[in-house]
Design a protein around this motif. Structure first.
Motif, PDB file in Angstrom:
ATOM      1  N   TYR A 105       0.885  -1.157   0.000  1.00  0.00           N
ATOM      2  CA  TYR A 105       0.000   0.000   0.000  1.00  0.00           C
ATOM      3  C   TYR A 105       0.922   1.206   0.000  1.00  0.00           C
ATOM      4  O   TYR A 105       1.798   1.321   0.861  1.00  0.00           O
ATOM      5  N   VAL A 106       0.744   2.100  -0.964  1.00  0.00           N
ATOM      6  CA  VAL A 106       1.693   3.195  -1.174  1.00  0.00           C
ATOM      7  C   VAL A 106       0.962   4.525  -1.332  1.00  0.00           C
ATOM      8  O   VAL A 106      -0.253   4.578  -1.465  1.00  0.00           O
ATOM      9  N   GLY A 107       1.762   5.599  -1.360  1.00  0.00           N
ATOM     10  CA  GLY A 107       1.240   6.922  -1.664  1.00  0.00           C
ATOM     11  C   GLY A 107       0.559   7.621  -0.505  1.00  0.00           C
ATOM     12  O   GLY A 107      -0.149   8.597  -0.711  1.00  0.00           O
ATOM     13  N   GLY A 108       0.796   7.149   0.694  1.00  0.00           N
ATOM     14  CA  GLY A 108       0.128   7.738   1.845  1.00  0.00           C
ATOM     15  C   GLY A 108       1.030   8.638   2.651  1.00  0.00           C
ATOM     16  O   GLY A 108       2.171   8.921   2.282  1.00  0.00           O
ATOM     17  N   GLN A 109       0.478   9.069   3.775  1.00  0.00           N
ATOM     18  CA  GLN A 109       1.226   9.882   4.722  1.00  0.00           C
ATOM     19  C   GLN A 109       0.972   9.357   6.122  1.00  0.00           C
ATOM     20  O   GLN A 109      -0.074   8.762   6.400  1.00  0.00           O
ATOM     21  N   ILE A 110       1.942   9.604   7.008  1.00  0.00           N
ATOM     22  CA  ILE A 110       1.832   9.213   8.402  1.00  0.00           C
ATOM     23  C   ILE A 110       2.318  10.367   9.264  1.00  0.00           C
ATOM     24  O   ILE A 110       3.303  11.028   8.929  1.00  0.00           O
ATOM     25  N   ILE A 111       1.595  10.605  10.351  1.00  0.00           N
ATOM     26  CA  ILE A 111       1.948  11.670  11.288  1.00  0.00           C
ATOM     27  C   ILE A 111       2.564  11.035  12.529  1.00  0.00           C
ATOM     28  O   ILE A 111       2.033  10.065  13.061  1.00  0.00           O
ATOM     29  N   ASP A 112       3.662  11.605  12.986  1.00  0.00           N
ATOM     30  CA  ASP A 112       4.256  11.200  14.261  1.00  0.00           C
ATOM     31  C   ASP A 112       3.775  12.217  15.299  1.00  0.00           C
ATOM     32  O   ASP A 112       4.277  13.337  15.339  1.00  0.00           O
ATOM     33  N   PRO A 113       2.779  11.844  16.134  1.00  0.00           N
ATOM     34  CA  PRO A 113       2.244  12.812  17.087  1.00  0.00           C
ATOM     35  C   PRO A 113       3.266  13.316  18.105  1.00  0.00           C
ATOM     36  O   PRO A 113       3.123  14.422  18.625  1.00  0.00           O
TER      37      PRO A 113
END
Length: 153
Positions: A105-113
């Motif tokens: 699964y590609v093309g996403g974003q992730i936030i490091d809180p």
């Protein structure tokens, strides 16, 4: 008397259907479900993230934090910018925009809180659906790091 029995039956049926959905997702190697994130430094559980699919994209929302009793049990994302600024971390969507491409699964974003930083992301299901390799990176995937999440349900 019949009404409480019908309601109880519906509750049990809905719960069973949710469990069957989770079992089916696990069996077909899908990332949909509940995942335990593990701290890279100390190896201890950090949070539970529920991944769901919405309009063909994966989204991951924090459901629980594993924090020491003396810490705030529902802190806010004080280091985040934009709409996440000061949002409670429990309930926050931290993973989004991922679309299936072959076995990944590609093309996403992730936030490091903890830092408020947003990274590009990709993920893949491994170990017969028991683990999830989640990669956050800047620019290209080679410039990042991978966390292994463990399926909780």
């Amino acid at each position: 008397m019949k009404k409480p029995l019908i309601i109880a039956g519906l509750v049990l049926a809905i719960g069973a259907a949710g469990s069957l959905t989770s079992i089916a997702a696990w069996a077909d190697g899908s990332p949909i479900g509940l995942w335990k994130t593990i701290d890279d430094k100390n190896g201890k559980p950090r949070s539970l993230v529920r991944i769901s699919e919405v309009d063909g994209e994966l989204k991951g929302k924090i459901e629980k934090l594993f924090r020491a009793p003396d810490q705030d049990q529902n802190p806010k994302c004080i280091k985040c910018n934009g709409p996440q600024k000061d949002e409670p971390i429990i309930g926050m969507t931290v993973l989004y925009g991922l679309k299936k491409n072959g076995g990944e699964y590609v093309g996403g974003q992730i936030i490091d809180p903890s830092s408020g930083k947003i990274y590009k992301s990709k993920l893949s299901v491994v170990d017969d659906g028991k683990k999830l390799n989640v990669r956050g990176y800047i620019g290209v995937p080679m410039l990042g790091r991978t966390q292994t999440w463990v399926r909780e349900e």
